[in-house]
Write a protein that holds these residues in place. Structure first.
Motif, short mmCIF file in Angstrom:
data_model
loop_
_atom_site.label_atom_id
_atom_site.label_comp_id
_atom_site.label_asym_id
_atom_site.label_seq_id
_atom_site.Cartn_x
_atom_site.Cartn_y
_atom_site.Cartn_z
N ILE A 140 -5.50 2.53 2.12
CA ILE A 140 -5.78 2.37 3.55
C ILE A 140 -6.33 3.67 4.12
CG2 ILE A 140 -3.41 2.95 4.20
CD1 ILE A 140 -3.67 0.82 6.45
N LEU A 141 -7.25 3.55 5.05
CA LEU A 141 -7.87 4.71 5.70
C LEU A 141 -7.36 4.83 7.12
CD1 LEU A 141 -10.07 6.97 5.95
CD2 LEU A 141 -11.65 5.16 6.65
N GLY A 142 -7.01 6.04 7.54
CA GLY A 142 -6.57 6.29 8.90
C GLY A 142 -7.56 7.14 9.66
N MET A 143 -7.80 6.79 10.92
CA MET A 143 -8.72 7.55 11.76
C MET A 143 -8.24 7.53 13.19
SD MET A 143 -12.46 6.28 10.37
CE MET A 143 -13.35 7.51 11.35
N LEU A 144 -8.64 8.55 13.95
CA LEU A 144 -8.36 8.61 15.38
C LEU A 144 -9.59 8.13 16.12
CD1 LEU A 144 -6.23 9.59 17.50
CD2 LEU A 144 -7.50 11.74 17.56
N GLU A 145 -9.40 7.13 16.97
CA GLU A 145 -10.50 6.63 17.80
C GLU A 145 -10.67 7.58 18.97
OE1 GLU A 145 -13.33 4.13 19.85
OE2 GLU A 145 -12.86 4.77 17.81
N ARG A 146 -11.76 8.33 18.95
CA ARG A 146 -11.97 9.37 19.95
C ARG A 146 -12.81 8.88 21.12
NH1 ARG A 146 -10.15 13.70 17.10
NH2 ARG A 146 -10.19 13.39 14.85
N PHE B 197 0.84 -1.18 0.00
CA PHE B 197 0.00 0.00 0.00
C PHE B 197 0.88 1.24 0.00
CE2 PHE B 197 0.35 -1.53 4.36
CZ PHE B 197 0.74 -0.41 5.06
N GLU B 198 0.50 2.18 -0.84
CA GLU B 198 1.29 3.39 -1.00
C GLU B 198 0.54 4.65 -0.61
OE1 GLU B 198 2.50 3.36 -5.04
OE2 GLU B 198 3.98 1.76 -4.79
N SER B 199 -0.78 4.63 -0.78
CA SER B 199 -1.57 5.84 -0.51
C SER B 199 -2.47 5.64 0.70
CB SER B 199 -2.42 6.19 -1.73
OG SER B 199 -3.38 5.19 -1.99
N LEU B 200 -2.51 6.66 1.54
CA LEU B 200 -3.34 6.63 2.74
C LEU B 200 -4.16 7.91 2.82
CD1 LEU B 200 -2.54 5.49 6.29
CD2 LEU B 200 -3.18 7.88 5.98
N VAL B 201 -5.43 7.77 3.17
CA VAL B 201 -6.28 8.92 3.46
C VAL B 201 -6.55 8.93 4.96
CG1 VAL B 201 -8.59 9.88 3.25
CG2 VAL B 201 -7.37 9.18 1.21
N TYR B 202 -6.22 10.05 5.59
CA TYR B 202 -6.49 10.20 7.01
C TYR B 202 -7.68 11.14 7.17
CZ TYR B 202 -5.93 11.07 11.97
OH TYR B 202 -6.16 11.17 13.32
N ALA B 203 -8.75 10.65 7.77
CA ALA B 203 -9.95 11.46 7.98
C ALA B 203 -9.79 12.29 9.24
CB ALA B 203 -11.18 10.56 8.08
N THR B 204 -9.74 13.60 9.08
CA THR B 204 -9.47 14.49 10.21
C THR B 204 -10.67 15.36 10.58
OG1 THR B 204 -8.04 16.29 11.02
CG2 THR B 204 -8.53 16.28 8.68
N THR B 205 -10.73 15.70 11.87
CA THR B 205 -11.70 16.69 12.34
C THR B 205 -11.00 18.01 12.64
OG1 THR B 205 -11.46 15.96 14.63
CG2 THR B 205 -13.19 14.91 13.33
N ILE C 92 -2.74 15.54 14.26
CA ILE C 92 -1.36 15.77 13.83
C ILE C 92 -0.43 14.72 14.45
CG2 ILE C 92 0.59 17.37 13.88
CD1 ILE C 92 -1.52 18.41 12.09
N ILE C 93 -0.63 14.46 15.74
CA ILE C 93 0.19 13.47 16.43
C ILE C 93 -0.06 12.07 15.87
CG2 ILE C 93 0.77 12.48 18.68
CD1 ILE C 93 -0.25 15.06 19.95
N ALA C 94 -1.33 11.78 15.59
CA ALA C 94 -1.67 10.46 15.03
C ALA C 94 -1.03 10.27 13.66
CB ALA C 94 -3.19 10.32 14.93
N ILE C 95 -1.03 11.30 12.84
CA ILE C 95 -0.41 11.23 11.51
C ILE C 95 1.09 11.01 11.65
CG2 ILE C 95 0.07 12.51 9.39
CD1 ILE C 95 -2.62 13.97 9.88
N LYS C 96 1.70 11.64 12.64
CA LYS C 96 3.13 11.44 12.89
C LYS C 96 3.41 9.98 13.21
CE LYS C 96 4.96 15.88 14.48
NZ LYS C 96 5.59 16.59 15.60
N LEU D 53 -8.31 -0.43 7.53
CA LEU D 53 -8.45 0.74 8.39
C LEU D 53 -7.41 0.72 9.49
CD1 LEU D 53 -10.11 3.17 9.62
CD2 LEU D 53 -11.42 1.43 10.85
N ILE D 54 -6.63 1.79 9.61
CA ILE D 54 -5.70 1.91 10.74
C ILE D 54 -6.27 2.94 11.71
CG2 ILE D 54 -4.25 3.58 9.46
CD1 ILE D 54 -1.89 2.55 11.20
N SER D 55 -6.39 2.54 12.96
CA SER D 55 -6.97 3.41 13.98
C SER D 55 -6.02 3.56 15.15
CB SER D 55 -8.30 2.83 14.46
OG SER D 55 -8.90 3.67 15.42
N ILE D 56 -5.95 4.78 15.67
CA ILE D 56 -5.11 5.09 16.81
C ILE D 56 -5.97 5.67 17.91
CG2 ILE D 56 -3.17 6.49 17.65
CD1 ILE D 56 -2.05 6.43 14.81
#
Length: 205
Positions: free
Chosen positions: A165-171, A76-84, A90-94, A197-200
Motif C-alpha cells: 500500500i502507498l501512503g500520501m498526503l493530499e496537499r 498488507f504488511e508493508s507500506l511506502v509513504y511518499a514524503t516531501t 510526520i503527523i500523517a504517518i502517525k 493508496l491511502i491518502s490523508i
C-alpha cells in the motif's frame, strides 16, 4: 473474502450529491477510515484526475483508502509513504500507524530528490532526526533516492519492492505550478502498478 456478519452491515442511501452523502454517513457513524473501490484506473491516476475519489479525499476529515479493481487487499504488511520532508508528513504517518497498529509491520518513508546538495542534505537530516524522535519503532525507515526522474523512480520503486500500500498526503493546491505538477504526475504514473493508496488531507493533520 470471509467477513464476520456481526461486524459488517449494508446500508443504502439515496441522494444526488454522492460525495456529501458518503461524507455525512461517515461522520454520523463516527468512522475512522473511508474505503473506496476504484474501477477502471489506478488509484494514483484516479486521485489526481478530479474524480469522485479526488473530491472525497479533498473534503474528508478522515483518511481515505482507494482500492483498485482486481486488487487483493486481504492482508498488507508493508507500506511506502511518499514524503516531501514536510512536518505534516510526520503527523500523517502517525495517523497511519495508529489506524494499522500491529497490522503493518514495515513502513518505508520514501523521498526522491532530484539532486544531492548541501540544502537537500540538510533538510533530509533534519527530517530524519524528527522522524527518529517521533517513532521509537525500528520498523520505520527513511529511504532517500537521488534521481532526476522523480516520478519514474517512484513508479519503479513501488513495482520492484512489491509494496502492499502507498501512503500520501493530499496537499492544498493554491498556485498554478502545483496543478501542473500534479498533471505531470498523472501522465507519468498512469500505467503504474495498481496498489491501494491511502491518502490523508493536509488540513486534517
Amino acid at each position: 473474502a470471509n467477513f464476520n456478519s456481526q461486524n459488517v452491515t449494508l446500508d443504502v442511501k439515496n441522494g444526488e450529491d454522492v460525495e456529501n452523502e458518503i461524507l455525512n454517513y461517515a461522520k454520523n457513524s463516527q468512522a475512522l477510515l473511508l474505503v473506496l473501490g476504484v474501477k477502471g484506473m489506478s488509484p494514483i491516476k484516479e486521485l489526481f484526475l478530479g474524480s469522485t475519489t479526488k473530491m472525497l479525499i479533498s473534503k474528508s476529515k478522515i483518511p481515505v483508502i482507494a482500492v483498485p479493481e482486481g486488487s487483493k487487499l486481504e492482508e498488507f504488511e508493508s507500506l511506502v509513504y511518499a514524503t516531501t520532508l514536510a512536518d505534516e508528513d510526520i503527523i500523517a504517518i502517525k495517523k497511519i500507524c495508529h489506524l494499522f497498529d500491529s497490522i503493518i509491520t514495515k513502513i518505508e518513508v520514501l523521498h526522491v530528490s532530484e539532486k544531492e546538495d548541501n540544502s537537500s542534505v540538510s533538510k533530509i537530516e533534519a527530517f530524519r532526526k524528527n522522524l527518529k524522535a517521533q517513532f521509537s519503532s525500528s520498523n520505520i525507515e527513511l529511504k532517500i533516492i537521488y534521481n532526476n526522474d522523480v516520478f519514474g523512480t517512484l513508479k519503479n520503486y513501488l513495482k520492484d519492492q512489491e509494496v502492499d500500500i502507498l501512503g500520501m498526503l493530499e496537499r492544498e493546491k493554491r498556485v498554478v505550478w502545483k496543478n501542473l505538477f500534479h498533471r505531470d504526475l498523472v501522465t507519468r504514473l498512469e500505467t503504474s502498478t495498481n496498489i491501494p493508496l491511502i491518502s490523508i488531507r493536509q488540513e486534517s493533520v
